[in-house]
Design a protein around this motif. Structure first.
Motif, short mmCIF file in Angstrom:
data_model
loop_
_atom_site.label_atom_id
_atom_site.label_comp_id
_atom_site.label_asym_id
_atom_site.label_seq_id
_atom_site.Cartn_x
_atom_site.Cartn_y
_atom_site.Cartn_z
N PHE A 103 0.84 -1.20 0.00
CA PHE A 103 0.00 0.00 0.00
C PHE A 103 0.88 1.25 0.00
CE2 PHE A 103 -2.02 3.51 2.18
CZ PHE A 103 -3.17 3.67 1.43
N LEU A 104 1.89 1.28 0.87
CA LEU A 104 2.75 2.47 0.95
C LEU A 104 3.49 2.73 -0.36
CD1 LEU A 104 4.22 2.03 4.54
CD2 LEU A 104 2.44 3.63 3.80
N ARG A 105 3.96 1.67 -1.02
CA ARG A 105 4.67 1.82 -2.30
C ARG A 105 3.79 2.42 -3.39
NH1 ARG A 105 6.39 -3.72 -1.54
NH2 ARG A 105 8.27 -3.62 -0.33
N SER A 106 2.51 2.06 -3.37
CA SER A 106 1.62 2.48 -4.45
C SER A 106 0.72 3.66 -4.08
CB SER A 106 0.75 1.30 -4.90
OG SER A 106 -0.06 0.87 -3.82
N CYS A 107 0.85 4.16 -2.87
CA CYS A 107 -0.02 5.22 -2.37
C CYS A 107 0.18 6.52 -3.16
CB CYS A 107 0.24 5.46 -0.89
SG CYS A 107 -0.88 6.64 -0.16
N LYS A 108 -0.90 7.09 -3.63
CA LYS A 108 -0.85 8.35 -4.38
C LYS A 108 -1.38 9.51 -3.54
CE LYS A 108 0.12 6.40 -8.45
NZ LYS A 108 1.23 5.54 -8.16
N GLU A 109 -1.76 9.21 -2.32
CA GLU A 109 -2.39 10.19 -1.44
C GLU A 109 -1.42 10.60 -0.35
OE1 GLU A 109 -6.51 10.35 1.21
OE2 GLU A 109 -6.06 8.61 -0.02
N ARG A 110 -1.62 11.79 0.22
CA ARG A 110 -0.83 12.24 1.36
C ARG A 110 -1.77 12.41 2.55
NH1 ARG A 110 3.26 16.77 0.04
NH2 ARG A 110 4.60 15.62 1.43
N PHE A 111 -1.24 12.13 3.74
CA PHE A 111 -2.05 12.12 4.95
C PHE A 111 -1.50 13.11 5.97
CE2 PHE A 111 -2.38 8.00 2.93
CZ PHE A 111 -3.75 7.80 2.90
N ASP A 112 -2.40 13.51 6.89
CA ASP A 112 -2.01 14.39 8.00
C ASP A 112 -1.63 13.60 9.25
OD1 ASP A 112 -2.77 17.06 6.79
OD2 ASP A 112 -4.70 16.02 6.67
N VAL A 113 -2.32 12.47 9.43
CA VAL A 113 -2.09 11.61 10.61
C VAL A 113 -2.03 10.17 10.12
CG1 VAL A 113 -3.00 10.82 12.83
CG2 VAL A 113 -3.39 13.19 12.12
N ILE A 114 -0.99 9.45 10.56
CA ILE A 114 -0.86 8.04 10.23
C ILE A 114 -0.70 7.25 11.53
CG2 ILE A 114 0.50 6.27 9.05
CD1 ILE A 114 1.38 8.44 7.04
N PHE A 115 -1.57 6.26 11.70
CA PHE A 115 -1.47 5.36 12.85
C PHE A 115 -0.78 4.08 12.40
CE2 PHE A 115 -5.57 7.60 13.87
CZ PHE A 115 -5.09 8.32 14.95
N LEU A 116 0.28 3.70 13.12
CA LEU A 116 1.01 2.46 12.84
C LEU A 116 0.98 1.58 14.08
CD1 LEU A 116 4.28 3.66 11.04
CD2 LEU A 116 2.25 2.65 10.02
N ASP A 117 0.30 0.47 13.97
CA ASP A 117 0.21 -0.48 15.09
C ASP A 117 0.31 -1.90 14.54
OD1 ASP A 117 -0.22 -1.73 17.49
OD2 ASP A 117 -2.35 -1.25 17.59
N PRO A 118 1.50 -2.24 13.98
CA PRO A 118 1.66 -3.59 13.40
C PRO A 118 1.84 -4.64 14.50
CG PRO A 118 3.72 -2.42 13.29
CD PRO A 118 2.71 -1.44 13.84
N PRO A 119 1.80 -5.90 14.11
CA PRO A 119 2.05 -6.96 15.10
C PRO A 119 3.40 -6.75 15.78
CG PRO A 119 1.31 -7.90 13.02
CD PRO A 119 1.55 -6.44 12.78
N TYR A 120 3.41 -6.93 17.08
CA TYR A 120 4.67 -6.83 17.83
C TYR A 120 5.58 -7.98 17.42
CZ TYR A 120 2.40 -3.56 21.14
OH TYR A 120 1.76 -2.50 21.73
N GLY A 121 6.88 -7.79 17.63
CA GLY A 121 7.83 -8.86 17.38
C GLY A 121 8.20 -8.99 15.91
N ASN A 123 9.61 -6.58 12.29
CA ASN A 123 10.30 -5.33 11.98
C ASN A 123 9.43 -4.44 11.08
OD1 ASN A 123 10.49 -6.83 9.67
ND2 ASN A 123 12.69 -6.63 9.43
N LEU A 124 8.14 -4.71 11.04
CA LEU A 124 7.21 -3.96 10.19
C LEU A 124 7.12 -2.48 10.57
CD1 LEU A 124 4.33 -6.55 9.80
CD2 LEU A 124 5.86 -5.72 8.01
#
Length: 185
Positions: A103-121, A123-124
């Motif tokens: 998604f990040l590689r192909s994203c054409k949009e820009r955001f003001d706030v990004i929440f990142l909460d990937p699985p722990y453990g 390196n995502l």
């Protein structure tokens, strides 16, 4: 799990079965939104690794303009759609069932706030923070909120991106990264 504040306040969200999704606790979520309270209204939000969608839904409830929810699992994407409908945010939300880095590689949009909460453990978290900065999908004055285990350290970021303040809640840490000009430190 519920919406804490705003137009959908008190609405109970559907939760996943099993242990694949680790929802953010209400205590951590409330603290997170206290930290970014002036960064949400009227903004475009990305909830990467959406799970139940609770972070993006909380942002929409507090006045965010639009939220894109991304999760690669079919069950999670379906759950997010159900929760969007429960909160009546269909006109301000988009669900994308895709792997986060694609998604990040192909994203054409820009955001003001990004929440990142990937699985722990994994390196995502590091990989996604680095890709967000490299592909520059955060608007000027934008913020990235990373939820991690307490011992996680944000990667070094190149200007105009920088790591801001860290907040600890027991075994959970919130790290706010920002793009030059943001008021949160």
């Amino acid at each position: 799990m519920r919406i804490i504040s705003g137009s959908a306040r008190g609405r109970r969200l559907k939760e996943p079965q099993g242990m694949e999704t680790r929802p953010t606790t209400d205590k951590v979520k409330e603290s997170l939104f206290n930290i970014i309270q002036f960064e949400v209204e009227g903004r475009r939000v990305l909830d990467l690794f959406a799970g139940t969608g609770q972070l993006g839904l909380e942002a929409l409830s507090r006045g965010a303009e639009h939220c894109v929810f991304v999760d690669q699992r079919r069950e999670a994407a379906a759950l997010v759609r159900e929760n969007i409908k429960l909160c009546r945010f269909e006109d301000r939300a988009q669900v994308v069932q895709e792997e986060a880095q694609w998604f990040l590689r192909s994203c054409k949009e820009r955001f003001d706030v990004i929440f990142l909460d990937p699985p722990y453990g994994t390196n995502l978290l590091e990989q996604c923070v680095e890709k967000i900065a490299r592909f520059d999908i955060l608007r000027e004055h934008g913020i990235i909120v990373c939820e991690s285990k307490a011992e996680w350290s944000a990667p070094a970021l190149e200007t105009p991106y920088e790591t801001g303040r860290e907040y600890r809640y027991g075994q959970v840490k919130l790290t706010v990264c920002r793009r030059a000009g943001s008021v949160i430190r």
